[in-house]
Design a protein around this motif. Structure first.
Motif, PDB file in Angstrom:
ATOM      1  N   THR A   1      53.630  74.857 100.015  1.00  0.00           N
ATOM      2  CA  THR A   1      53.974  75.596  98.806  1.00  0.00           C
ATOM      3  C   THR A   1      52.699  75.850  98.023  1.00  0.00           C
ATOM      4  N   ALA A   2      52.761  76.828  97.164  1.00  0.00           N
ATOM      5  CA  ALA A   2      51.592  77.149  96.357  1.00  0.00           C
ATOM      6  C   ALA A   2      51.365  76.037  95.336  1.00  0.00           C
ATOM      7  N   PRO A   3      50.109  75.717  95.077  1.00  0.00           N
ATOM      8  CA  PRO A   3      49.844  74.694  94.063  1.00  0.00           C
ATOM      9  C   PRO A   3      50.236  75.229  92.684  1.00  0.00           C
ATOM     10  N   PRO A   4      50.563  74.342  91.768  1.00  0.00           N
ATOM     11  CA  PRO A   4      50.931  74.813  90.429  1.00  0.00           C
ATOM     12  C   PRO A   4      49.732  75.454  89.749  1.00  0.00           C
ATOM     13  N   PRO A   5      49.968  76.404  88.859  1.00  0.00           N
ATOM     14  CA  PRO A   5      48.836  77.027  88.167  1.00  0.00           C
ATOM     15  C   PRO A   5      48.139  76.001  87.282  1.00  0.00           C
ATOM     16  N   PRO A   6      46.839  76.158  87.079  1.00  0.00           N
ATOM     17  CA  PRO A   6      46.108  75.161  86.279  1.00  0.00           C
ATOM     18  C   PRO A   6      46.524  75.205  84.813  1.00  0.00           C
ATOM     19  N   LEU A   7      46.443  74.068  84.158  1.00  0.00           N
ATOM     20  CA  LEU A   7      46.711  73.986  82.725  1.00  0.00           C
ATOM     21  C   LEU A   7      45.488  74.407  81.922  1.00  0.00           C
ATOM     22  N   LEU A   8      44.307  74.104  82.476  1.00  0.00           N
ATOM     23  CA  LEU A   8      43.046  74.431  81.820  1.00  0.00           C
ATOM     24  C   LEU A   8      42.156  75.214  82.776  1.00  0.00           C
ATOM     25  N   TYR A   9      41.434  76.177  82.217  1.00  0.00           N
ATOM     26  CA  TYR A   9      40.504  76.983  82.998  1.00  0.00           C
ATOM     27  C   TYR A   9      39.073  76.735  82.532  1.00  0.00           C
ATOM     28  N   THR A  10      38.135  76.811  83.457  1.00  0.00           N
ATOM     29  CA  THR A  10      36.729  76.797  83.076  1.00  0.00           C
ATOM     30  C   THR A  10      36.403  78.174  82.492  1.00  0.00           C
ATOM     31  N   ILE A  11      35.237  78.300  81.897  1.00  0.00           N
ATOM     32  CA  ILE A  11      34.830  79.587  81.321  1.00  0.00           C
ATOM     33  C   ILE A  11      34.808  80.691  82.386  1.00  0.00           C
ATOM     34  N   PRO A  12      34.164  80.469  83.541  1.00  0.00           N
ATOM     35  CA  PRO A  12      34.174  81.525  84.563  1.00  0.00           C
ATOM     36  C   PRO A  12      35.582  81.850  85.071  1.00  0.00           C
ATOM     37  N   GLU A  13      36.429  80.835  85.235  1.00  0.00           N
ATOM     38  CA  GLU A  13      37.797  81.077  85.702  1.00  0.00           C
ATOM     39  C   GLU A  13      38.594  81.885  84.690  1.00  0.00           C
TER      40      GLU A  13
ATOM     41  N   LEU B   1      41.019  87.032  82.945  1.00  0.00           N
ATOM     42  CA  LEU B   1      41.163  88.125  81.987  1.00  0.00           C
ATOM     43  C   LEU B   1      40.473  89.404  82.446  1.00  0.00           C
ATOM     44  N   ARG B   2      39.705  89.317  83.519  1.00  0.00           N
ATOM     45  CA  ARG B   2      38.946  90.446  84.060  1.00  0.00           C
ATOM     46  C   ARG B   2      37.916  90.958  83.049  1.00  0.00           C
ATOM     47  N   ILE B   3      37.243  90.002  82.396  1.00  0.00           N
ATOM     48  CA  ILE B   3      36.166  90.324  81.471  1.00  0.00           C
ATOM     49  C   ILE B   3      34.942  89.504  81.861  1.00  0.00           C
ATOM     50  N   SER B   4      33.808  89.813  81.238  1.00  0.00           N
ATOM     51  CA  SER B   4      32.583  89.062  81.548  1.00  0.00           C
ATOM     52  C   SER B   4      32.587  87.738  80.797  1.00  0.00           C
ATOM     53  N   ARG B   5      31.753  86.837  81.244  1.00  0.00           N
ATOM     54  CA  ARG B   5      31.614  85.550  80.554  1.00  0.00           C
ATOM     55  C   ARG B   5      31.091  85.773  79.140  1.00  0.00           C
ATOM     56  N   THR B   6      30.166  86.723  78.990  1.00  0.00           N
ATOM     57  CA  THR B   6      29.605  87.018  77.674  1.00  0.00           C
ATOM     58  C   THR B   6      30.694  87.456  76.706  1.00  0.00           C
ATOM     59  N   LYS B   7      31.570  88.348  77.155  1.00  0.00           N
ATOM     60  CA  LYS B   7      32.672  88.812  76.308  1.00  0.00           C
ATOM     61  C   LYS B   7      33.603  87.651  75.961  1.00  0.00           C
ATOM     62  N   LEU B   8      33.866  86.764  76.914  1.00  0.00           N
ATOM     63  CA  LEU B   8      34.720  85.601  76.647  1.00  0.00           C
ATOM     64  C   LEU B   8      34.070  84.709  75.592  1.00  0.00           C
ATOM     65  N   TYR B   9      32.759  84.477  75.684  1.00  0.00           N
ATOM     66  CA  TYR B   9      32.079  83.667  74.671  1.00  0.00           C
ATOM     67  C   TYR B   9      32.169  84.337  73.289  1.00  0.00           C
ATOM     68  N   GLU B  10      32.101  85.668  73.234  1.00  0.00           N
ATOM     69  CA  GLU B  10      32.276  86.384  71.965  1.00  0.00           C
ATOM     70  C   GLU B  10      33.665  86.116  71.386  1.00  0.00           C
ATOM     71  N   LEU B  11      34.679  86.220  72.224  1.00  0.00           N
ATOM     72  CA  LEU B  11      36.051  85.987  71.773  1.00  0.00           C
ATOM     73  C   LEU B  11      36.235  84.542  71.310  1.00  0.00           C
ATOM     74  N   LEU B  12      35.604  83.607  71.997  1.00  0.00           N
ATOM     75  CA  LEU B  12      35.686  82.203  71.602  1.00  0.00           C
ATOM     76  C   LEU B  12      34.998  81.975  70.259  1.00  0.00           C
ATOM     77  N   SER B  13      33.844  82.606  70.055  1.00  0.00           N
ATOM     78  CA  SER B  13      33.119  82.406  68.793  1.00  0.00           C
ATOM     79  C   SER B  13      33.870  83.034  67.619  1.00  0.00           C
ATOM     80  N   LYS B  14      34.656  84.081  67.861  1.00  0.00           N
ATOM     81  CA  LYS B  14      35.467  84.717  66.816  1.00  0.00           C
ATOM     82  C   LYS B  14      36.827  84.031  66.652  1.00  0.00           C
TER      83      LYS B  14
END
Length: 108
Positions: free
Chosen positions: A38-50, A55-68
């Motif tokens: 069976t498929a493993p359960p989806p993760p509860l937590l993701y790393t920044i790259p994951e 989200l299909r965005i760059s790491r830089t954009k994710l860091y911007e969203l996190l800082s805001k």
């Protein structure tokens, strides 16, 4: 010639019996806990790259969203993780804003 044929036939029968026996020994029975894949359960937590990949965005954009503070994160030791629920709520918020914007736009 007949003797060689009998020897070869016996040899082949022994080999196939050994192969059959060994392959049956390696398959667990249902009593031994045979499970289907069976498929493993989806993760509860993701790393920044994951999270960025999800989200299909760059790491830089994710860091911007996190800082805001548009996406929440948690720290485990020195490691920063993004909860799956934070990704879902961010996407739902984007959809709601998009729908609200579509309602306010005058028809063309």
């Amino acid at each position: 010639m007949e003797g060689i044929r009998i020897l070869l036939t016996n040899y082949v029968h022994r080999l196939t019996a050994d192969v059959r026996r060994s392959s049956l020994d390696s398959v667990p029975s249902r009593k031994e806990g045979y499970t289907t894949k069976t498929a493993p359960p989806p993760p509860l937590l993701y790393t920044i790259p994951e999270a960025a990949t999800a989200l299909r965005i760059s790491r830089t954009k994710l860091y911007e969203l996190l800082s805001k503070n548009e996406i929440q994160s948690v720290h485990i030791g020195r490691s920063r993780k993004i909860p799956a629920s934070a990704l879902r709520s961010y996407v739902h918020r984007l959809q709601a804003e998009q729908e609200e914007g579509d309602r306010n736009d005058p028809p063309r």
